[in-house]
Design an enzyme around this catalytic site. Structure first.
Site, PDB file in Angstrom:
ATOM      1  N   GLU A 275       0.807  -1.232   0.000  1.00 46.43           N
ATOM      2  CA  GLU A 275       0.000   0.000   0.000  1.00 46.43           C
ATOM      3  C   GLU A 275       0.833   1.272   0.000  1.00 46.43           C
ATOM      4  O   GLU A 275       0.513   2.243   0.678  1.00 46.43           O
ATOM      5  CB  GLU A 275      -0.967  -0.011   1.193  1.00 46.43           C
ATOM      6  CG  GLU A 275      -1.921  -1.198   1.171  1.00 46.43           C
ATOM      7  CD  GLU A 275      -2.837  -1.268   2.371  1.00 46.43           C
ATOM      8  OE1 GLU A 275      -2.683  -0.449   3.307  1.00 46.43           O
ATOM      9  OE2 GLU A 275      -3.702  -2.166   2.392  1.00 46.43           O
TER      10      GLU A 275
ATOM     11  N   GLU B  42      -6.736  -9.876  -2.615  1.00 46.70           N
ATOM     12  CA  GLU B  42      -7.424  -9.892  -1.322  1.00 46.70           C
ATOM     13  C   GLU B  42      -8.928  -9.648  -1.489  1.00 46.70           C
ATOM     14  O   GLU B  42      -9.529  -8.863  -0.764  1.00 46.70           O
ATOM     15  CB  GLU B  42      -6.845  -8.825  -0.380  1.00 46.70           C
ATOM     16  CG  GLU B  42      -5.362  -8.886  -0.155  1.00 46.70           C
ATOM     17  CD  GLU B  42      -4.856  -7.790   0.778  1.00 46.70           C
ATOM     18  OE1 GLU B  42      -5.686  -7.179   1.495  1.00 46.70           O
ATOM     19  OE2 GLU B  42      -3.642  -7.540   0.792  1.00 46.70           O
TER      20      GLU B  42
END
Length: 579
Positions: free
Chosen positions: A348, A455
Protein backbone atom coordinates in the site's frame (compact mmCIF):
# COMPACT_ATOMS: atom_id res chain seq x y z
CA UNK A 1 -16.81 -5.26 -37.49
CA UNK A 2 -15.02 -2.07 -38.49
CA UNK A 3 -14.83 -0.55 -35.02
CA UNK A 4 -13.10 -3.59 -33.55
CA UNK A 5 -10.70 -3.84 -36.47
CA UNK A 6 -9.67 -0.22 -36.00
CA UNK A 7 -9.14 -0.87 -32.29
CA UNK A 8 -6.53 -3.52 -33.09
CA UNK A 9 -4.35 -0.94 -34.88
CA UNK A 10 -3.66 1.11 -31.75
CA UNK A 11 -0.14 0.82 -30.35
CA UNK A 12 0.52 -0.78 -26.97
CA UNK A 13 -2.83 -2.57 -26.97
CA UNK A 14 -4.11 -5.62 -25.23
CA UNK A 15 -6.12 -8.22 -27.10
CA UNK A 16 -9.34 -7.30 -28.88
CA UNK A 17 -12.09 -9.86 -28.40
CA UNK A 18 -15.05 -10.00 -30.73
CA UNK A 19 -18.56 -11.15 -30.08
CA UNK A 20 -20.01 -11.43 -33.54
CA UNK A 21 -23.52 -12.54 -32.62
CA UNK A 22 -25.80 -13.31 -29.72
CA UNK A 23 -26.42 -9.78 -28.48
CA UNK A 24 -29.34 -8.96 -30.70
CA UNK A 25 -29.64 -5.70 -32.56
CA UNK A 26 -27.02 -3.96 -30.42
CA UNK A 27 -24.32 -6.53 -31.07
CA UNK A 28 -21.00 -5.19 -29.78
CA UNK A 29 -17.43 -6.13 -29.17
CA UNK A 30 -15.65 -4.87 -26.09
CA UNK A 31 -12.61 -2.81 -26.95
CA UNK A 32 -9.74 -3.91 -24.68
CA UNK A 33 -7.29 -1.55 -26.38
CA UNK A 34 -5.40 0.83 -24.12
CA UNK A 35 -2.13 2.68 -23.88
CA UNK A 36 -0.37 4.63 -21.16
CA UNK A 37 2.02 6.21 -23.64
CA UNK A 38 1.65 9.87 -24.57
CA UNK A 39 1.13 10.02 -28.34
CA UNK A 40 1.78 12.71 -30.91
CA UNK A 41 -1.77 12.36 -32.25
CA UNK A 42 -4.90 11.18 -30.40
CA UNK A 43 -6.20 7.70 -31.10
CA UNK A 44 -9.58 7.15 -32.66
CA UNK A 45 -12.81 7.31 -30.63
CA UNK A 46 -13.74 3.93 -29.20
CA UNK A 47 -17.09 2.67 -30.55
CA UNK A 48 -17.12 5.74 -32.83
CA UNK A 49 -18.06 7.75 -29.76
CA UNK A 50 -20.95 5.55 -28.63
CA UNK A 51 -23.77 7.83 -27.42
CA UNK A 52 -21.60 10.97 -27.45
CA UNK A 53 -22.69 13.62 -29.93
CA UNK A 54 -19.87 14.97 -32.09
CA UNK A 55 -17.11 12.92 -30.39
CA UNK A 56 -14.33 14.05 -32.74
CA UNK A 57 -15.49 17.67 -33.15
CA UNK A 58 -16.02 17.29 -36.87
CA UNK A 59 -19.10 19.53 -36.44
CA UNK A 60 -17.48 22.34 -34.51
CA UNK A 61 -18.85 22.40 -30.91
CA UNK A 62 -22.23 20.80 -31.61
CA UNK A 63 -23.47 18.96 -28.51
CA UNK A 64 -20.94 20.60 -26.16
CA UNK A 65 -21.40 23.47 -23.71
CA UNK A 66 -19.35 25.33 -21.12
CA UNK A 67 -19.44 23.98 -17.58
CA UNK A 68 -18.69 26.53 -14.88
CA UNK A 69 -16.70 29.60 -15.82
CA UNK A 70 -14.35 30.18 -18.69
CA UNK A 71 -14.90 29.49 -22.36
CA UNK A 72 -14.65 26.66 -24.88
CA UNK A 73 -13.26 26.70 -28.41
CA UNK A 74 -12.62 24.32 -31.24
CA UNK A 75 -9.07 24.26 -32.53
CA UNK A 76 -7.32 22.55 -35.42
CA UNK A 77 -3.80 21.13 -35.17
CA UNK A 78 -1.18 21.59 -37.87
CA UNK A 79 -2.04 18.08 -39.04
CA UNK A 80 -5.71 19.04 -39.44
CA UNK A 81 -7.04 17.34 -36.29
CA UNK A 82 -10.00 19.06 -34.61
CA UNK A 83 -10.31 19.12 -30.82
CA UNK A 84 -12.04 21.04 -28.02
CA UNK A 85 -10.37 23.42 -25.56
CA UNK A 86 -11.53 24.74 -22.18
CA UNK A 87 -9.74 28.04 -21.47
CA UNK A 88 -9.85 30.96 -19.03
CA UNK A 89 -10.49 28.48 -16.23
CA UNK A 90 -10.65 29.63 -12.59
CA UNK A 91 -11.93 26.45 -10.90
CA UNK A 92 -10.88 22.76 -11.20
CA UNK A 93 -14.29 21.84 -12.68
CA UNK A 94 -14.33 24.60 -15.31
CA UNK A 95 -14.46 22.60 -18.51
CA UNK A 96 -16.76 21.48 -21.34
CA UNK A 97 -19.70 19.16 -20.87
CA UNK A 98 -22.38 17.14 -22.61
CA UNK A 99 -25.68 15.84 -21.25
CA UNK A 100 -26.54 12.15 -21.56
CA UNK A 101 -29.31 9.92 -20.28
CA UNK A 102 -28.17 7.13 -17.97
CA UNK A 103 -30.35 4.04 -17.66
CA UNK A 104 -30.48 1.98 -14.48
CA UNK A 105 -28.58 -1.28 -14.67
CA UNK A 106 -26.53 -0.30 -17.71
CA UNK A 107 -22.72 -0.36 -17.72
CA UNK A 108 -20.99 2.57 -19.41
CA UNK A 109 -17.40 2.51 -20.65
CA UNK A 110 -15.75 5.89 -21.13
CA UNK A 111 -12.66 6.93 -23.05
CA UNK A 112 -11.15 10.18 -24.33
CA UNK A 113 -7.80 11.70 -25.24
CA UNK A 114 -6.43 14.67 -23.29
CA UNK A 115 -3.66 17.21 -23.45
CA UNK A 116 -2.87 20.31 -21.37
CA UNK A 117 -1.67 23.67 -22.61
CA UNK A 118 1.40 23.40 -20.35
CA UNK A 119 2.98 21.12 -17.77
CA UNK A 120 1.22 17.97 -16.55
CA UNK A 121 -1.67 17.25 -14.19
CA UNK A 122 -4.36 14.68 -13.53
CA UNK A 123 -7.56 14.99 -15.53
CA UNK A 124 -10.69 13.19 -14.30
CA UNK A 125 -14.00 12.45 -15.98
CA UNK A 126 -17.00 13.26 -13.78
CA UNK A 127 -20.66 12.34 -14.11
CA UNK A 128 -22.95 14.94 -12.50
CA UNK A 129 -26.48 13.69 -11.80
CA UNK A 130 -29.66 15.73 -11.36
CA UNK A 131 -29.14 15.47 -7.60
CA UNK A 132 -25.80 17.25 -8.12
CA UNK A 133 -23.88 14.15 -7.09
CA UNK A 134 -20.40 14.07 -8.65
CA UNK A 135 -19.27 10.57 -9.59
CA UNK A 136 -15.71 10.19 -10.84
CA UNK A 137 -15.32 7.64 -13.58
CA UNK A 138 -11.58 7.59 -14.29
CA UNK A 139 -8.32 9.53 -14.33
CA UNK A 140 -5.31 10.16 -16.53
CA UNK A 141 -2.08 12.10 -16.20
CA UNK A 142 -2.28 14.55 -19.10
CA UNK A 143 0.64 16.69 -20.27
CA UNK A 144 1.56 19.26 -22.86
CA UNK A 145 2.89 18.23 -26.23
CA UNK A 146 1.19 14.83 -26.61
CA UNK A 147 -2.13 13.06 -26.08
CA UNK A 148 -2.95 10.67 -23.22
CA UNK A 149 -5.82 8.18 -23.05
CA UNK A 150 -8.29 8.32 -20.17
CA UNK A 151 -10.21 5.08 -19.88
CA UNK A 152 -12.87 4.51 -17.23
CA UNK A 153 -16.54 3.87 -16.68
CA UNK A 154 -19.55 3.74 -14.37
CA UNK A 155 -22.49 1.49 -13.58
CA UNK A 156 -25.81 3.33 -13.43
CA UNK A 157 -27.64 2.63 -10.16
CA UNK A 158 -30.72 4.53 -11.31
CA UNK A 159 -32.10 6.14 -14.46
CA UNK A 160 -31.23 9.81 -14.61
CA UNK A 161 -30.02 12.57 -16.89
CA UNK A 162 -26.33 13.23 -16.26
CA UNK A 163 -23.77 15.74 -17.38
CA UNK A 164 -20.29 14.58 -18.37
CA UNK A 165 -17.61 17.08 -17.39
CA UNK A 166 -13.91 17.10 -16.60
CA UNK A 167 -11.64 18.17 -13.77
CA UNK A 168 -8.07 19.41 -13.59
CA UNK A 169 -7.03 20.78 -10.21
CA UNK A 170 -4.61 23.17 -11.91
CA UNK A 171 -7.10 25.78 -13.11
CA UNK A 172 -4.34 27.81 -14.77
CA UNK A 173 -4.04 25.39 -17.67
CA UNK A 174 -6.27 24.76 -20.64
CA UNK A 175 -7.80 21.31 -21.00
CA UNK A 176 -7.74 19.91 -24.53
CA UNK A 177 -9.77 16.84 -25.47
CA UNK A 178 -10.57 14.75 -28.52
CA UNK A 179 -12.33 11.56 -29.58
CA UNK A 180 -14.58 11.24 -26.55
CA UNK A 181 -16.65 8.08 -26.15
CA UNK A 182 -19.37 6.75 -23.86
CA UNK A 183 -20.60 3.27 -24.75
CA UNK A 184 -23.51 1.60 -22.90
CA UNK A 185 -23.79 -2.15 -22.38
CA UNK A 186 -26.70 -4.07 -20.94
CA UNK A 187 -25.96 -6.58 -18.19
CA UNK A 188 -26.85 -9.34 -20.65
CA UNK A 189 -24.36 -8.02 -23.19
CA UNK A 190 -21.66 -7.67 -20.53
CA UNK A 191 -22.20 -11.23 -19.33
CA UNK A 192 -22.11 -12.56 -22.88
CA UNK A 193 -18.80 -10.79 -23.45
CA UNK A 194 -17.43 -12.29 -20.22
CA UNK A 195 -18.52 -15.78 -21.25
CA UNK A 196 -16.97 -15.33 -24.68
CA UNK A 197 -13.70 -14.16 -23.14
CA UNK A 198 -13.61 -17.10 -20.71
CA UNK A 199 -14.16 -19.46 -23.62
CA UNK A 200 -11.30 -17.91 -25.57
CA UNK A 201 -8.81 -17.22 -22.79
CA UNK A 202 -9.36 -19.88 -20.12
CA UNK A 203 -10.42 -22.88 -22.20
CA UNK A 204 -9.36 -24.89 -25.24
CA UNK A 205 -11.34 -27.15 -27.54
CA UNK A 206 -10.49 -30.84 -27.47
CA UNK A 207 -11.59 -33.48 -30.01
CA UNK A 208 -11.63 -37.23 -29.42
CA UNK A 209 -12.34 -39.96 -31.96
CA UNK A 210 -13.62 -43.17 -30.35
CA UNK A 211 -13.44 -46.31 -32.49
CA UNK A 212 -13.39 -50.10 -32.34
CA UNK A 213 -10.01 -51.76 -32.88
CA UNK A 214 -10.89 -52.04 -36.58
CA UNK A 215 -11.26 -48.22 -36.60
CA UNK A 216 -15.01 -48.20 -37.19
CA UNK A 217 -16.78 -45.43 -35.31
CA UNK A 218 -18.09 -46.19 -31.84
CA UNK A 219 -21.25 -44.23 -31.09
CA UNK A 220 -22.49 -43.70 -27.54
CA UNK A 221 -19.15 -43.93 -25.75
CA UNK A 222 -18.95 -41.77 -22.62
CA UNK A 223 -15.81 -39.78 -21.83
CA UNK A 224 -15.38 -38.62 -18.24
CA UNK A 225 -12.93 -35.77 -17.63
CA UNK A 226 -11.80 -35.58 -14.01
CA UNK A 227 -9.66 -32.47 -13.33
CA UNK A 228 -6.48 -33.09 -11.34
CA UNK A 229 -4.87 -29.65 -11.44
CA UNK A 230 -6.19 -26.46 -13.01
CA UNK A 231 -3.88 -23.82 -14.50
CA UNK A 232 -5.65 -20.74 -13.17
CA UNK A 233 -4.83 -19.97 -9.50
CA UNK A 234 -8.06 -19.35 -7.61
CA UNK A 235 -7.50 -19.32 -3.87
CA UNK A 236 -8.45 -17.95 -0.49
CA UNK A 237 -6.71 -16.30 2.42
CA UNK A 238 -6.17 -18.40 5.54
CA UNK A 239 -5.31 -17.55 9.13
CA UNK A 240 -3.98 -19.26 12.25
CA UNK A 241 -7.36 -20.80 13.14
CA UNK A 242 -6.67 -23.45 10.51
CA UNK A 243 -4.04 -25.02 12.79
CA UNK A 244 -6.58 -26.03 15.43
CA UNK A 245 -9.84 -26.66 13.54
CA UNK A 246 -10.12 -29.86 11.53
CA UNK A 247 -13.36 -28.59 10.01
CA UNK A 248 -11.59 -25.48 8.71
CA UNK A 249 -8.80 -27.64 7.29
CA UNK A 250 -11.23 -29.94 5.48
CA UNK A 251 -13.28 -27.01 4.19
CA UNK A 252 -10.19 -25.27 2.81
CA UNK A 253 -8.38 -28.25 1.29
CA UNK A 254 -11.50 -29.40 -0.55
CA UNK A 255 -11.69 -26.09 -2.39
CA UNK A 256 -8.38 -24.25 -2.76
CA UNK A 257 -4.80 -24.84 -3.86
CA UNK A 258 -3.57 -21.25 -3.44
CA UNK A 259 -3.49 -19.03 -0.38
CA UNK A 260 -2.13 -15.95 1.37
CA UNK A 261 -1.74 -15.83 5.15
CA UNK A 262 -3.82 -12.83 6.18
CA UNK A 263 -1.59 -11.69 9.07
CA UNK A 264 0.82 -14.38 10.18
CA UNK A 265 3.86 -13.37 8.09
CA UNK A 266 3.53 -9.64 8.76
CA UNK A 267 6.20 -7.93 10.81
CA UNK A 268 3.85 -7.13 13.70
CA UNK A 269 3.08 -10.87 13.96
CA UNK A 270 6.61 -12.27 13.74
CA UNK A 271 8.41 -9.71 15.97
CA UNK A 272 5.95 -8.35 18.51
CA UNK A 273 8.83 -7.47 20.84
CA UNK A 274 12.03 -5.98 19.46
CA UNK A 275 14.64 -8.64 18.86
CA UNK A 276 12.28 -11.54 19.70
CA UNK A 277 11.33 -13.13 16.40
CA UNK A 278 8.77 -15.90 16.44
CA UNK A 279 7.81 -17.68 13.21
CA UNK A 280 6.13 -20.63 14.90
CA UNK A 281 2.62 -19.99 13.57
CA UNK A 282 3.70 -18.99 10.07
CA UNK A 283 5.97 -22.03 9.85
CA UNK A 284 3.17 -24.37 10.94
CA UNK A 285 0.75 -22.86 8.43
CA UNK A 286 3.31 -23.18 5.65
CA UNK A 287 3.90 -26.83 6.58
CA UNK A 288 0.13 -27.48 6.49
CA UNK A 289 -0.10 -25.81 3.07
CA UNK A 290 2.81 -27.80 1.61
CA UNK A 291 1.44 -31.09 2.95
CA UNK A 292 -1.82 -30.39 1.12
CA UNK A 293 -0.35 -29.14 -2.16
CA UNK A 294 -1.30 -25.52 -1.50
CA UNK A 295 0.91 -22.75 -2.95
CA UNK A 296 1.51 -19.74 -0.71
CA UNK A 297 1.91 -16.03 -1.47
CA UNK A 298 4.08 -14.14 1.04
CA UNK A 299 2.24 -11.25 2.67
CA UNK A 300 3.95 -8.95 3.47
CA UNK A 301 7.56 -7.87 3.98
CA UNK A 302 6.76 -4.24 4.81
CA UNK A 303 3.57 -2.21 5.18
CA UNK A 304 3.92 1.49 4.41
CA UNK A 305 1.12 2.51 6.80
CA UNK A 306 2.49 3.76 10.13
CA UNK A 307 -0.53 2.28 11.94
CA UNK A 308 0.51 -1.23 10.94
CA UNK A 309 4.10 -1.21 12.15
CA UNK A 310 5.07 -3.20 15.24
CA UNK A 311 4.47 -0.85 18.17
CA UNK A 312 8.14 -0.74 19.10
CA UNK A 313 9.09 0.33 15.57
CA UNK A 314 7.13 3.58 15.80
CA UNK A 315 9.48 5.08 18.40
CA UNK A 316 12.76 4.24 16.65
CA UNK A 317 15.11 6.87 15.32
CA UNK A 318 15.75 6.80 11.55
CA UNK A 319 19.09 5.05 12.15
CA UNK A 320 17.52 2.45 14.45
CA UNK A 321 14.66 1.94 12.01
CA UNK A 322 17.13 1.37 9.18
CA UNK A 323 18.86 -1.36 11.17
CA UNK A 324 15.57 -2.96 12.21
CA UNK A 325 14.17 -2.91 8.67
CA UNK A 326 17.36 -4.43 7.30
CA UNK A 327 17.14 -7.27 9.82
CA UNK A 328 13.45 -7.77 9.07
CA UNK A 329 13.78 -8.17 5.31
CA UNK A 330 16.81 -10.43 5.60
CA UNK A 331 15.12 -12.57 8.23
CA UNK A 332 11.74 -13.17 6.62
CA UNK A 333 12.85 -13.47 2.97
CA UNK A 334 15.80 -15.73 3.78
CA UNK A 335 13.67 -17.92 6.03
CA UNK A 336 11.16 -18.65 3.28
CA UNK A 337 13.57 -18.62 0.36
CA UNK A 338 12.30 -20.95 -2.35
CA UNK A 339 9.10 -21.73 -0.42
CA UNK A 340 6.76 -19.03 -1.75
CA UNK A 341 5.34 -18.19 -5.17
CA UNK A 342 5.18 -14.45 -4.45
CA UNK A 343 5.98 -11.63 -2.03
CA UNK A 344 3.97 -8.48 -1.38
CA UNK A 345 7.11 -6.44 -0.85
CA UNK A 346 5.91 -2.97 0.12
CA UNK A 347 2.22 -2.97 0.94
CA UNK A 348 0.00 0.00 0.00
CA UNK A 349 2.71 2.52 -0.79
CA UNK A 350 0.51 4.57 -3.10
CA UNK A 351 -1.56 5.53 -0.07
CA UNK A 352 1.10 5.58 2.65
CA UNK A 353 4.76 6.54 2.92
CA UNK A 354 6.12 5.62 6.35
CA UNK A 355 9.37 4.25 4.91
CA UNK A 356 9.74 7.01 2.32
CA UNK A 357 9.40 9.59 5.10
CA UNK A 358 12.23 7.90 6.99
CA UNK A 359 14.51 6.64 4.22
CA UNK A 360 13.77 8.89 1.24
CA UNK A 361 11.83 8.55 -1.99
CA UNK A 362 13.60 5.35 -3.09
CA UNK A 363 12.67 3.38 0.04
CA UNK A 364 10.24 1.09 -1.78
CA UNK A 365 12.57 0.50 -4.71
CA UNK A 366 15.38 -0.42 -2.32
CA UNK A 367 13.12 -2.95 -0.59
CA UNK A 368 12.29 -4.63 -3.89
CA UNK A 369 15.94 -4.77 -4.91
CA UNK A 370 16.92 -6.29 -1.56
CA UNK A 371 14.09 -8.86 -1.59
CA UNK A 372 15.06 -9.89 -5.11
CA UNK A 373 18.68 -10.25 -4.03
CA UNK A 374 17.70 -12.49 -1.10
CA UNK A 375 15.30 -14.68 -3.09
CA UNK A 376 15.06 -14.22 -6.86
CA UNK A 377 12.42 -16.92 -7.37
CA UNK A 378 9.06 -15.40 -6.27
CA UNK A 379 7.03 -12.85 -8.19
CA UNK A 380 7.51 -9.52 -6.44
CA UNK A 381 4.15 -7.75 -6.12
CA UNK A 382 3.24 -4.14 -5.62
CA UNK A 383 0.06 -4.65 -3.60
CA UNK A 384 -2.52 -1.83 -3.48
CA UNK A 385 -6.18 -1.09 -2.78
CA UNK A 386 -8.73 1.01 -4.70
CA UNK A 387 -6.87 0.76 -8.01
CA UNK A 388 -9.80 -1.07 -9.59
CA UNK A 389 -12.51 -1.05 -6.92
CA UNK A 390 -13.09 2.68 -6.31
CA UNK A 391 -13.00 5.27 -9.11
CA UNK A 392 -13.02 8.13 -6.60
CA UNK A 393 -9.53 7.35 -5.28
CA UNK A 394 -7.28 9.21 -7.68
CA UNK A 395 -4.04 8.55 -5.78
CA UNK A 396 -4.34 4.80 -6.47
CA UNK A 397 -5.64 5.06 -10.05
CA UNK A 398 -4.21 2.67 -12.65
CA UNK A 399 -2.04 5.40 -14.19
CA UNK A 400 -0.62 6.33 -10.77
CA UNK A 401 -0.02 2.65 -10.06
CA UNK A 402 1.88 2.20 -13.32
CA UNK A 403 3.93 5.35 -12.68
CA UNK A 404 5.07 4.04 -9.27
CA UNK A 405 5.76 0.57 -10.65
CA UNK A 406 7.98 2.00 -13.40
CA UNK A 407 9.98 3.90 -10.76
CA UNK A 408 10.59 0.64 -8.88
CA UNK A 409 11.55 -1.30 -12.00
CA UNK A 410 13.99 1.40 -13.13
CA UNK A 411 15.89 1.27 -9.82
CA UNK A 412 19.32 -0.44 -9.80
CA UNK A 413 19.07 -3.99 -8.53
CA UNK A 414 15.59 -4.75 -9.84
CA UNK A 415 16.69 -5.62 -13.38
CA UNK A 416 15.49 -9.14 -14.14
CA UNK A 417 13.10 -9.23 -11.18
CA UNK A 418 9.79 -11.01 -11.81
CA UNK A 419 7.49 -8.10 -11.01
CA UNK A 420 3.73 -8.49 -10.74
CA UNK A 421 0.67 -6.34 -10.16
CA UNK A 422 -1.32 -6.94 -6.98
CA UNK A 423 -4.82 -5.47 -6.78
CA UNK A 424 -6.44 -6.08 -3.41
CA UNK A 425 -10.06 -5.79 -4.54
CA UNK A 426 -11.80 -4.80 -1.29
CA UNK A 427 -15.20 -3.69 -2.61
CA UNK A 428 -17.32 -1.54 -0.32
CA UNK A 429 -21.09 -1.86 0.01
CA UNK A 430 -23.18 -1.13 -3.04
CA UNK A 431 -23.01 -2.03 -6.70
CA UNK A 432 -19.40 -2.72 -7.81
CA UNK A 433 -18.27 -0.47 -10.64
CA UNK A 434 -17.39 -3.33 -12.97
CA UNK A 435 -16.99 -0.99 -15.94
CA UNK A 436 -14.27 0.97 -14.11
CA UNK A 437 -12.70 -2.28 -12.92
CA UNK A 438 -12.37 -3.54 -16.48
CA UNK A 439 -10.95 -0.30 -17.82
CA UNK A 440 -8.36 -0.34 -15.02
CA UNK A 441 -7.36 -3.88 -15.91
CA UNK A 442 -7.06 -2.81 -19.56
CA UNK A 443 -4.64 -0.04 -18.62
CA UNK A 444 -2.61 -2.20 -16.24
CA UNK A 445 -2.39 -4.89 -18.92
CA UNK A 446 -0.25 -2.55 -21.04
CA UNK A 447 2.65 -3.33 -18.67
CA UNK A 448 2.51 -6.97 -19.87
CA UNK A 449 3.08 -8.05 -16.25
CA UNK A 450 0.97 -10.69 -14.48
CA UNK A 451 -2.04 -9.23 -12.68
CA UNK A 452 -3.56 -10.84 -9.58
CA UNK A 453 -6.50 -9.84 -7.46
CA UNK A 454 -4.88 -10.53 -4.11
CA UNK A 455 -7.42 -9.89 -1.32
CA UNK A 456 -10.91 -9.93 -2.80
CA UNK A 457 -13.74 -9.16 -0.40
CA UNK A 458 -17.18 -7.59 -0.69
CA UNK A 459 -18.79 -5.71 2.19
CA UNK A 460 -21.86 -7.09 3.95
CA UNK A 461 -24.90 -5.99 1.96
CA UNK A 462 -28.25 -7.53 0.96
CA UNK A 463 -26.75 -8.30 -2.47
CA UNK A 464 -23.33 -9.45 -1.23
CA UNK A 465 -23.43 -12.84 -2.96
CA UNK A 466 -24.48 -11.30 -6.28
CA UNK A 467 -21.83 -8.59 -6.06
CA UNK A 468 -19.05 -11.04 -5.19
CA UNK A 469 -19.95 -13.12 -8.21
CA UNK A 470 -19.82 -10.02 -10.41
CA UNK A 471 -16.31 -9.16 -9.18
CA UNK A 472 -14.94 -12.70 -9.45
CA UNK A 473 -16.46 -13.31 -12.87
CA UNK A 474 -15.11 -10.01 -14.16
CA UNK A 475 -11.61 -10.84 -12.93
CA UNK A 476 -11.65 -14.40 -14.27
CA UNK A 477 -12.86 -13.28 -17.68
CA UNK A 478 -10.21 -10.59 -18.19
CA UNK A 479 -7.33 -11.81 -20.40
CA UNK A 480 -4.66 -10.07 -18.30
CA UNK A 481 -5.64 -11.53 -14.90
CA UNK A 482 -3.44 -14.47 -13.90
CA UNK A 483 -4.75 -15.30 -10.43
CA UNK A 484 -7.35 -14.50 -7.75
CA UNK A 485 -7.08 -14.79 -3.96
CA UNK A 486 -10.07 -13.93 -1.77
CA UNK A 487 -9.77 -12.63 1.79
CA UNK A 488 -12.80 -14.59 2.90
CA UNK A 489 -13.58 -17.78 4.73
CA UNK A 490 -15.59 -19.47 7.46
CA UNK A 491 -17.08 -17.64 10.41
CA UNK A 492 -15.16 -19.79 12.88
CA UNK A 493 -11.93 -18.23 11.58
CA UNK A 494 -13.20 -14.69 12.09
CA UNK A 495 -14.13 -13.85 8.51
CA UNK A 496 -17.06 -11.67 9.47
CA UNK A 497 -17.29 -9.51 6.35
CA UNK A 498 -17.12 -11.91 3.42
CA UNK A 499 -18.23 -15.07 5.19
CA UNK A 500 -18.32 -18.22 3.07
CA UNK A 501 -19.42 -20.73 5.73
CA UNK A 502 -21.11 -20.55 9.12
CA UNK A 503 -19.81 -21.96 12.42
CA UNK A 504 -20.77 -25.46 11.30
CA UNK A 505 -19.15 -25.03 7.86
CA UNK A 506 -22.46 -24.86 6.06
CA UNK A 507 -22.13 -22.59 3.05
CA UNK A 508 -23.62 -19.12 3.25
CA UNK A 509 -25.28 -17.68 0.12
CA UNK A 510 -21.93 -16.01 -0.59
CA UNK A 511 -20.17 -19.33 -0.11
CA UNK A 512 -22.64 -20.98 -2.49
CA UNK A 513 -21.56 -18.49 -5.16
CA UNK A 514 -17.90 -19.36 -4.65
CA UNK A 515 -18.60 -23.09 -4.77
CA UNK A 516 -20.65 -22.63 -7.93
CA UNK A 517 -17.84 -20.73 -9.64
CA UNK A 518 -15.21 -23.25 -8.54
CA UNK A 519 -17.28 -25.98 -10.18
CA UNK A 520 -18.10 -23.90 -13.24
CA UNK A 521 -14.44 -23.08 -13.76
CA UNK A 522 -13.52 -26.69 -14.13
CA UNK A 523 -13.15 -28.50 -10.83
CA UNK A 524 -16.12 -30.79 -11.36
CA UNK A 525 -16.05 -33.82 -13.66
CA UNK A 526 -17.27 -33.29 -17.20
CA UNK A 527 -18.96 -35.91 -19.35
CA UNK A 528 -19.44 -36.11 -23.10
CA UNK A 529 -20.83 -38.77 -25.45
CA UNK A 530 -19.50 -39.72 -28.88
CA UNK A 531 -21.72 -39.04 -31.90
CA UNK A 532 -22.59 -41.41 -34.74
CA UNK A 533 -19.15 -40.84 -36.25
CA UNK A 534 -17.43 -41.57 -32.94
CA UNK A 535 -16.40 -37.96 -32.33
CA UNK A 536 -16.50 -36.01 -29.08
CA UNK A 537 -15.88 -32.26 -29.11
CA UNK A 538 -15.57 -30.52 -25.76
CA UNK A 539 -14.21 -27.24 -24.42
CA UNK A 540 -12.14 -27.71 -21.25
CA UNK A 541 -10.57 -25.30 -18.80
CA UNK A 542 -6.78 -25.30 -18.94
CA UNK A 543 -5.36 -27.94 -16.62
CA UNK A 544 -4.46 -31.59 -16.17
CA UNK A 545 -7.16 -34.28 -16.39
CA UNK A 546 -7.62 -37.98 -15.84
CA UNK A 547 -9.76 -39.18 -18.74
CA UNK A 548 -11.85 -42.36 -18.73
CA UNK A 549 -13.64 -43.73 -21.79
CA UNK A 550 -16.44 -46.27 -21.29
CA UNK A 551 -19.22 -47.79 -23.41
CA UNK A 552 -22.36 -49.60 -22.20
CA UNK A 553 -21.81 -52.51 -24.62
CA UNK A 554 -18.07 -52.95 -24.10
CA UNK A 555 -16.75 -54.57 -20.94
CA UNK A 556 -13.54 -52.60 -20.82
CA UNK A 557 -12.52 -48.99 -20.40
CA UNK A 558 -9.67 -46.78 -21.48
CA UNK A 559 -7.85 -44.31 -19.22
CA UNK A 560 -5.39 -41.62 -20.19
CA UNK A 561 -3.88 -38.39 -18.92
CA UNK A 562 -4.63 -35.13 -20.68
CA UNK A 563 -2.96 -31.75 -20.26
CA UNK A 564 -4.97 -28.88 -21.71
CA UNK A 565 -3.12 -25.59 -22.22
CA UNK A 566 -3.72 -22.34 -24.02
CA UNK A 567 -1.63 -23.51 -26.97
CA UNK A 568 -3.24 -26.95 -26.93
CA UNK A 569 -2.88 -28.85 -30.18
CA UNK A 570 -6.05 -29.08 -32.23
CA UNK A 571 -5.13 -32.56 -33.45
CA UNK A 572 -7.69 -35.29 -32.87
CA UNK A 573 -7.01 -37.71 -29.99
CA UNK A 574 -7.73 -41.26 -31.17
CA UNK A 575 -9.00 -43.85 -28.68
CA UNK A 576 -9.48 -47.48 -29.77
CA UNK A 577 -11.72 -49.62 -27.57
CA UNK A 578 -11.46 -53.37 -27.03
CA UNK A 579 -14.67 -55.38 -27.43
Amino acid sequence: MKVAAEGCNLVFITSCLLLISGLGVHSLSYDYSATTECLAEPGRAHYRGGVIVNPGFDHNLEGWTVFGNGAIDERISNEGNRFIVARNRTHPLDSFSQKVQLKQGMLYTFSAWFQLSEGSDSVSVIFKTNESELVRGGHVIARHGCWSLLKGGIVANFSSPAEILFESKNSNVEIWADNISLQPFTKKQWRSLQDDSIERVRKSKVRFHITHLNETALQGATIIFNPIKLRFPFGCGMNHHILKHKGYQDWFVSRFKFTTFTNEMKWYSTEKEQGQENYTIADAMLKFAKCNGISVRGHNIFWDNIKHQPEWVKSLSPEELSEAASRRIKSVVSRYRGELIAWDVMNENLHFHFYEDNFGENASSQAYARAYELDPSPNMFMNEFNTIEFSGDEKASPVKYIKKLKEILSYPGTDGMSAAIGLQGHFASGQPNIAYMRSGLDLLATTRLPIWLTEVSVARYPNQAEYLEEVLREAYSHPAVKGIIMFAGPAIAGFNETTLADENFRSTPTGDVVDKLIYEWGTGPSNATSDNRGFVDISLHHGDYDVTVIHPQIHSSKTLNLSVRKDFSHETIHVKMHA
